[in-house]
Design a protein around this motif. Structure first.
Motif, short mmCIF file in Angstrom:
data_model
loop_
_atom_site.label_atom_id
_atom_site.label_comp_id
_atom_site.label_asym_id
_atom_site.label_seq_id
_atom_site.Cartn_x
_atom_site.Cartn_y
_atom_site.Cartn_z
N MET A 25 98.36 -88.17 29.16
CA MET A 25 97.05 -88.72 28.86
C MET A 25 96.67 -89.99 29.73
O MET A 25 95.71 -90.12 30.13
CB MET A 25 97.04 -88.98 27.37
CG MET A 25 96.96 -88.11 26.33
SD MET A 25 95.52 -86.69 26.70
CE MET A 25 96.40 -85.27 27.40
N LEU A 72 93.35 -81.55 33.36
CA LEU A 72 94.20 -81.78 32.19
C LEU A 72 95.41 -81.10 32.29
O LEU A 72 96.68 -81.44 31.90
CB LEU A 72 93.50 -81.38 30.81
CG LEU A 72 94.20 -81.56 29.74
CD1 LEU A 72 94.06 -83.08 29.24
CD2 LEU A 72 93.66 -80.78 28.77
N VAL A 123 103.54 -86.32 26.85
CA VAL A 123 102.15 -86.03 26.50
C VAL A 123 101.36 -87.56 26.68
O VAL A 123 100.37 -87.54 27.15
CB VAL A 123 101.90 -85.57 24.86
CG1 VAL A 123 100.42 -85.58 24.63
CG2 VAL A 123 102.49 -84.24 24.77
N GLY A 124 102.10 -88.59 26.34
CA GLY A 124 101.52 -89.83 26.28
C GLY A 124 101.13 -90.08 28.05
O GLY A 124 100.25 -90.56 28.32
N CYS A 171 97.89 -82.79 34.46
CA CYS A 171 98.23 -83.81 34.26
C CYS A 171 99.36 -83.79 33.11
O CYS A 171 100.45 -84.34 32.96
CB CYS A 171 97.14 -84.70 33.64
SG CYS A 171 96.12 -85.60 34.91
N LEU A 172 99.31 -82.67 32.32
CA LEU A 172 100.14 -82.43 31.26
C LEU A 172 101.49 -81.68 31.78
O LEU A 172 102.39 -82.31 31.30
CB LEU A 172 99.64 -81.13 30.35
CG LEU A 172 100.52 -80.85 29.11
CD1 LEU A 172 100.88 -81.89 28.09
CD2 LEU A 172 100.03 -79.94 28.51
N TRP A 229 89.02 -80.77 25.72
CA TRP A 229 90.45 -80.89 25.29
C TRP A 229 90.78 -82.24 24.70
O TRP A 229 91.96 -82.33 24.25
CB TRP A 229 91.35 -80.51 26.57
CG TRP A 229 91.23 -79.19 26.91
CD1 TRP A 229 90.71 -78.57 27.91
CD2 TRP A 229 92.13 -78.20 25.83
NE1 TRP A 229 90.88 -77.14 27.62
CE2 TRP A 229 91.61 -76.86 26.50
CE3 TRP A 229 92.71 -78.21 24.78
CZ2 TRP A 229 92.18 -75.94 25.85
CZ3 TRP A 229 93.10 -77.30 24.15
CH2 TRP A 229 92.89 -75.90 24.86
N SER A 230 89.90 -83.31 25.12
CA SER A 230 90.12 -84.67 24.39
C SER A 230 89.89 -84.66 23.00
O SER A 230 90.30 -85.24 22.35
CB SER A 230 89.38 -85.78 25.27
OG SER A 230 87.86 -85.45 25.07
N LEU A 274 95.81 -88.69 32.92
CA LEU A 274 94.42 -88.07 32.80
C LEU A 274 93.35 -89.28 32.99
O LEU A 274 92.31 -89.23 33.77
CB LEU A 274 94.19 -87.12 31.65
CG LEU A 274 92.80 -86.61 31.70
CD1 LEU A 274 92.68 -85.52 32.98
CD2 LEU A 274 92.85 -85.73 30.07
N VAL A 275 93.52 -90.34 32.23
CA VAL A 275 92.40 -91.38 32.29
C VAL A 275 92.47 -92.06 33.64
O VAL A 275 91.46 -92.16 34.31
CB VAL A 275 92.96 -92.51 31.19
CG1 VAL A 275 92.04 -93.77 31.37
CG2 VAL A 275 92.72 -91.85 29.73
N TYR A 302 93.01 -83.36 21.26
CA TYR A 302 94.07 -84.15 21.55
C TYR A 302 95.00 -84.29 20.37
O TYR A 302 96.10 -84.32 20.08
CB TYR A 302 93.66 -85.36 22.34
CG TYR A 302 94.98 -86.34 22.68
CD1 TYR A 302 96.02 -86.03 23.54
CD2 TYR A 302 95.09 -87.32 22.01
CE1 TYR A 302 97.02 -86.68 23.61
CE2 TYR A 302 95.98 -88.46 22.01
CZ TYR A 302 96.86 -88.09 23.09
OH TYR A 302 98.21 -88.90 23.12
#
Length: 133
Positions: free
Chosen positions: A40, A9, A36-37, A12-13, A67-68, A43-44, A71
């Motif tokens: 996410m 995470l 942030v979008g 990815c952030l 962490w999800s 991350l997916v 979110y």
């Protein structure tokens, strides 16, 4: 390990924030645009890819799930720090961008609804599961 999920995470952030900053520079605003979008979405995609390869153990998934759950409060806190009044008075671009995002989201609802198909319903809860709930 749970730590690996949190690390995924975090990476990815960081990458999403970098993309958001670069996009902000590209469109000429002094702000992170969608970092942030992007994080996410990344991350997916990364977790889906790792699950497909069999390299995403349950303990790692727990780190991502933790962490999800955080979110939505994080996004609300980030949105609260933005100066919306200044964005709206700065020109029609903020309103046009919001309307474009709304239209794109509404247009994608039917396409997303068709993904996957129908699934079997969940089995009824056992007595033990009913007591835990």
């Amino acid at each position: 390990m749970v730590l690996y999920g949190v690390a995924a995470l975090a990476v990815c952030l960081l990458v999403g924030t970098l993309i958001g900053e670069l996009l902000g520079v590209a469109v000429g605003v002094d702000a992170n645009v969608g970092g942030v979008g992007f994080a996410m979405i990344m991350l997916v995609l990364v977790t889906h890819w790792l699950r497909g390869k069999g390299r995403f153990p349950e303990a790692t998934a727990q780190g991502v799930l933790f962490w999800s759950a955080m979110y939505i409060p994080i996004v609300i806190a980030m949105a609260a720090t933005q100066n919306v009044a200044k964005a709206v008075t700065g020109g029609p671009m903020a309103i046009l961008a919001g309307l474009a995002a709304l239209a794109a989201g509404a247009a994608l609802v039917p396409a997303v609804a068709r993904i996957g198909g129908t699934a079997e319903p969940l089995p009824p809860l056992t007595e033990h599961e009913k007591q835990e709930a």
